[in-house]
Design a protein around this motif. Structure first.
Motif, PDB file in Angstrom:
ATOM      1  N   VAL A   1       0.857  -1.186   0.000  1.00 30.73           N
ATOM      2  CA  VAL A   1       0.000   0.000   0.000  1.00 30.73           C
ATOM      3  C   VAL A   1       0.895   1.239   0.000  1.00 30.73           C
ATOM      4  O   VAL A   1       1.911   1.287   0.681  1.00 30.73           O
ATOM      5  CB  VAL A   1      -0.926  -0.070   1.243  1.00 30.73           C
ATOM      6  CG1 VAL A   1      -1.348   1.292   1.704  1.00 30.73           C
ATOM      7  CG2 VAL A   1      -2.126  -0.951   0.939  1.00 30.73           C
ATOM      8  N   GLU A   2       0.531   2.239  -0.789  1.00 31.51           N
ATOM      9  CA  GLU A   2       1.423   3.387  -1.013  1.00 31.51           C
ATOM     10  C   GLU A   2       1.351   4.435   0.094  1.00 31.51           C
ATOM     11  O   GLU A   2       2.343   5.111   0.368  1.00 31.51           O
ATOM     12  CB  GLU A   2       1.085   4.056  -2.357  1.00 31.51           C
ATOM     13  CG  GLU A   2       1.513   3.252  -3.585  1.00 31.51           C
ATOM     14  CD  GLU A   2       0.541   2.139  -3.981  1.00 31.51           C
ATOM     15  OE1 GLU A   2      -0.513   1.984  -3.329  1.00 31.51           O
ATOM     16  OE2 GLU A   2       0.842   1.401  -4.937  1.00 31.51           O
ATOM     17  N   LEU A   3       0.160   4.626   0.676  1.00 38.76           N
ATOM     18  CA  LEU A   3      -0.016   5.675   1.695  1.00 38.76           C
ATOM     19  C   LEU A   3      -0.941   5.167   2.797  1.00 38.76           C
ATOM     20  O   LEU A   3      -1.809   4.317   2.541  1.00 38.76           O
ATOM     21  CB  LEU A   3      -0.660   6.929   1.073  1.00 38.76           C
ATOM     22  CG  LEU A   3       0.123   7.673  -0.011  1.00 38.76           C
ATOM     23  CD1 LEU A   3      -0.783   8.711  -0.684  1.00 38.76           C
ATOM     24  CD2 LEU A   3       1.353   8.354   0.579  1.00 38.76           C
ATOM     25  N   LEU A   4      -0.756   5.711   3.994  1.00 44.84           N
ATOM     26  CA  LEU A   4      -1.731   5.475   5.062  1.00 44.84           C
ATOM     27  C   LEU A   4      -2.447   6.795   5.327  1.00 44.84           C
ATOM     28  O   LEU A   4      -1.812   7.797   5.666  1.00 44.84           O
ATOM     29  CB  LEU A   4      -1.026   4.974   6.335  1.00 44.84           C
ATOM     30  CG  LEU A   4      -1.966   4.601   7.483  1.00 44.84           C
ATOM     31  CD1 LEU A   4      -2.814   3.374   7.130  1.00 44.84           C
ATOM     32  CD2 LEU A   4      -1.173   4.329   8.766  1.00 44.84           C
ATOM     33  N   HIS A   5      -3.767   6.792   5.125  1.00 45.91           N
ATOM     34  CA  HIS A   5      -4.547   8.014   5.286  1.00 45.91           C
ATOM     35  C   HIS A   5      -4.939   8.168   6.757  1.00 45.91           C
ATOM     36  O   HIS A   5      -5.443   7.235   7.371  1.00 45.91           O
ATOM     37  CB  HIS A   5      -5.795   7.915   4.400  1.00 45.91           C
ATOM     38  CG  HIS A   5      -6.584   9.167   4.274  1.00 45.91           C
ATOM     39  ND1 HIS A   5      -6.200  10.208   3.467  1.00 45.91           N
ATOM     40  CD2 HIS A   5      -7.751   9.550   4.854  1.00 45.91           C
ATOM     41  CE1 HIS A   5      -7.102  11.175   3.548  1.00 45.91           C
ATOM     42  NE2 HIS A   5      -8.052  10.802   4.392  1.00 45.91           N
TER      43      HIS A   5
ATOM     44  N   ILE B   1      -8.386  -8.095   4.300  1.00 47.35           N
ATOM     45  CA  ILE B   1      -7.751  -6.854   3.860  1.00 47.35           C
ATOM     46  C   ILE B   1      -6.960  -7.044   2.562  1.00 47.35           C
ATOM     47  O   ILE B   1      -7.069  -6.246   1.630  1.00 47.35           O
ATOM     48  CB  ILE B   1      -6.837  -6.296   4.977  1.00 47.35           C
ATOM     49  CG1 ILE B   1      -7.690  -5.914   6.195  1.00 47.35           C
ATOM     50  CG2 ILE B   1      -6.035  -5.095   4.494  1.00 47.35           C
ATOM     51  CD1 ILE B   1      -6.893  -5.510   7.420  1.00 47.35           C
ATOM     52  N   ALA B   2      -6.174  -8.120   2.499  1.00 44.56           N
ATOM     53  CA  ALA B   2      -5.352  -8.355   1.304  1.00 44.56           C
ATOM     54  C   ALA B   2      -6.232  -8.525   0.077  1.00 44.56           C
ATOM     55  O   ALA B   2      -5.945  -7.997  -1.010  1.00 44.56           O
ATOM     56  CB  ALA B   2      -4.473  -9.586   1.515  1.00 44.56           C
ATOM     57  N   GLU B   3      -7.336  -9.224   0.252  1.00 48.93           N
ATOM     58  CA  GLU B   3      -8.270  -9.463  -0.848  1.00 48.93           C
ATOM     59  C   GLU B   3      -8.927  -8.139  -1.307  1.00 48.93           C
ATOM     60  O   GLU B   3      -9.087  -7.875  -2.498  1.00 48.93           O
ATOM     61  CB  GLU B   3      -9.331 -10.471  -0.379  1.00 48.93           C
ATOM     62  CG  GLU B   3     -10.379 -10.841  -1.406  1.00 48.93           C
ATOM     63  CD  GLU B   3      -9.790 -11.274  -2.744  1.00 48.93           C
ATOM     64  OE1 GLU B   3      -8.759 -11.974  -2.738  1.00 48.93           O
ATOM     65  OE2 GLU B   3     -10.351 -10.868  -3.790  1.00 48.93           O
ATOM     66  N   LYS B   4      -9.266  -7.296  -0.341  1.00 45.80           N
ATOM     67  CA  LYS B   4      -9.880  -5.999  -0.657  1.00 45.80           C
ATOM     68  C   LYS B   4      -8.899  -5.115  -1.439  1.00 45.80           C
ATOM     69  O   LYS B   4      -9.287  -4.441  -2.392  1.00 45.80           O
ATOM     70  CB  LYS B   4     -10.304  -5.283   0.631  1.00 45.80           C
ATOM     71  CG  LYS B   4     -11.394  -6.001   1.427  1.00 45.80           C
ATOM     72  CD  LYS B   4     -12.699  -5.991   0.683  1.00 45.80           C
ATOM     73  CE  LYS B   4     -13.857  -6.555   1.490  1.00 45.80           C
ATOM     74  NZ  LYS B   4     -14.307  -5.708   2.585  1.00 45.80           N
ATOM     75  N   ILE B   5      -7.641  -5.150  -1.046  1.00 44.59           N
ATOM     76  CA  ILE B   5      -6.630  -4.348  -1.739  1.00 44.59           C
ATOM     77  C   ILE B   5      -6.483  -4.840  -3.185  1.00 44.59           C
ATOM     78  O   ILE B   5      -6.442  -4.047  -4.130  1.00 44.59           O
ATOM     79  CB  ILE B   5      -5.281  -4.404  -0.986  1.00 44.59           C
ATOM     80  CG1 ILE B   5      -5.409  -3.646   0.341  1.00 44.59           C
ATOM     81  CG2 ILE B   5      -4.140  -3.820  -1.823  1.00 44.59           C
ATOM     82  CD1 ILE B   5      -4.251  -3.855   1.291  1.00 44.59           C
ATOM     83  N   ARG B   6      -6.430  -6.170  -3.314  1.00 47.36           N
ATOM     84  CA  ARG B   6      -6.338  -6.750  -4.665  1.00 47.36           C
ATOM     85  C   ARG B   6      -7.530  -6.325  -5.513  1.00 47.36           C
ATOM     86  O   ARG B   6      -7.391  -5.940  -6.667  1.00 47.36           O
ATOM     87  CB  ARG B   6      -6.300  -8.282  -4.571  1.00 47.36           C
ATOM     88  CG  ARG B   6      -4.918  -8.872  -4.762  1.00 47.36           C
ATOM     89  CD  ARG B   6      -4.967 -10.380  -5.034  1.00 47.36           C
ATOM     90  NE  ARG B   6      -5.668 -11.135  -4.008  1.00 47.36           N
ATOM     91  CZ  ARG B   6      -5.119 -11.492  -2.833  1.00 47.36           C
ATOM     92  NH1 ARG B   6      -3.886 -11.165  -2.536  1.00 47.36           N
ATOM     93  NH2 ARG B   6      -5.811 -12.189  -1.965  1.00 47.36           N
ATOM     94  N   SER B   7      -8.700  -6.379  -4.911  1.00 49.08           N
ATOM     95  CA  SER B   7      -9.927  -6.050  -5.648  1.00 49.08           C
ATOM     96  C   SER B   7      -9.919  -4.571  -6.084  1.00 49.08           C
ATOM     97  O   SER B   7     -10.319  -4.260  -7.220  1.00 49.08           O
ATOM     98  CB  SER B   7     -11.134  -6.349  -4.763  1.00 49.08           C
ATOM     99  OG  SER B   7     -12.304  -5.960  -5.407  1.00 49.08           O
ATOM    100  N   LEU B   8      -9.450  -3.687  -5.223  1.00 48.87           N
ATOM    101  CA  LEU B   8      -9.371  -2.267  -5.604  1.00 48.87           C
ATOM    102  C   LEU B   8      -8.421  -2.081  -6.775  1.00 48.87           C
ATOM    103  O   LEU B   8      -8.730  -1.393  -7.743  1.00 48.87           O
ATOM    104  CB  LEU B   8      -8.931  -1.414  -4.408  1.00 48.87           C
ATOM    105  CG  LEU B   8      -9.959  -1.161  -3.308  1.00 48.87           C
ATOM    106  CD1 LEU B   8      -9.322  -0.398  -2.153  1.00 48.87           C
ATOM    107  CD2 LEU B   8     -11.174  -0.400  -3.839  1.00 48.87           C
TER     108      LEU B   8
END
Ligand code: ZN
Length: 215
Positions: A30-34, A204-211
């Motif tokens: 992930v590139e940034l933490l908001h 979480i990993a799956e959600k990131i992949r999906s995005l």
């Protein structure tokens, strides 16, 4: 097209399992933490002051994208910078001193951005475009949960993307972003996506992949 960056919002994380969840974000590049900072005035909610930002800075190597939803942000900039914020975005509606806020952030070597609430016109960006590193467009009202993503704001994204031209400015959206609406925003020129509830509920990993797949 500018590089896609995901910026999961720590406000959506399970604070009881924060260390574990940050590790998953790191493992998935992930590139940034908001980080949403809310003062109970500019928005009704309260969240994440400088001490929390400092704690996050010590817990993760992911750059911190700090979104100030506070009145008169000029009073808190030094504390937020000292705490370790890498990017600081300020609401156009929260201060009459936008120029000096941007100058302060830049003079201390951090990236500066401007945030527009849904009803604020993109024309207000005209005189800051050559001073900033990021523009954040809210797709819901700041600090509010519902009713979710406002699709009519896609036109605003397109307009801002056009204003940016070839300036090195990231275009970010925040509010109700998930795998069903990320593509329309990406096509409108957005390259940074905040996601809170969507990323942290479930795998979480799956959600990131999906995005990433849908963007
Ligand atoms: Zn935010």
């Amino acid at each position: 097209m500018r590089k896609l960056k995901l910026a999961p919002s720590v406000f959506g994380a399970d604070l009881g399992n924060l260390r574990e969840q940050l590790k998953i974000l790191e493992e998935n590049d992930v590139e940034l933490l908001h980080v949403d900072v809310m003062d109970g005035h500019f928005v009704e909610k309260m969240a994440f002051g400088p001490d929390h930002i400092k704690m996050l800075k010590n817990m993760t190597s992911i750059p911190l994208d700090v979104h100030l939803m506070i009145e008169k942000p000029e009073r808190k900039l030094d504390a937020i910078i000292d705490a370790g914020a890498d990017i600081i975005t300020i609401h156009q509606e929260s201060t009459t001193r936008l120029y000096s806020c941007i100058e302060k952030i830049k003079s201390r070597g951090r990236k500066a951005g401007v945030v527009l609430s849904p009803a604020t016109s993109e024309d207000t960006l005209k005189y800051v475009l050559d001073k900033i590193d990021m523009i954040l467009l809210m797709t819901i009202n700041p600090g509010e949960d519902g009713p979710g993503f406002h699709p009519e704001l896609v036109e605003k994204m397109r307009n801002v993307h056009r204003f940016i031209g070839d300036r090195p400015i990231d275009l970010e959206v925040d509010g109700g972003i998930d795998n069903t609406n990320i593509q329309v925003c990406r096509e409108a020129g957005v390259n940074v996506f905040v996601s809170g509830g969507y990323v942290f509920k479930g795998d979480i990993a799956e959600k990131i992949r999906s995005l990433r797949e849908n963007a």
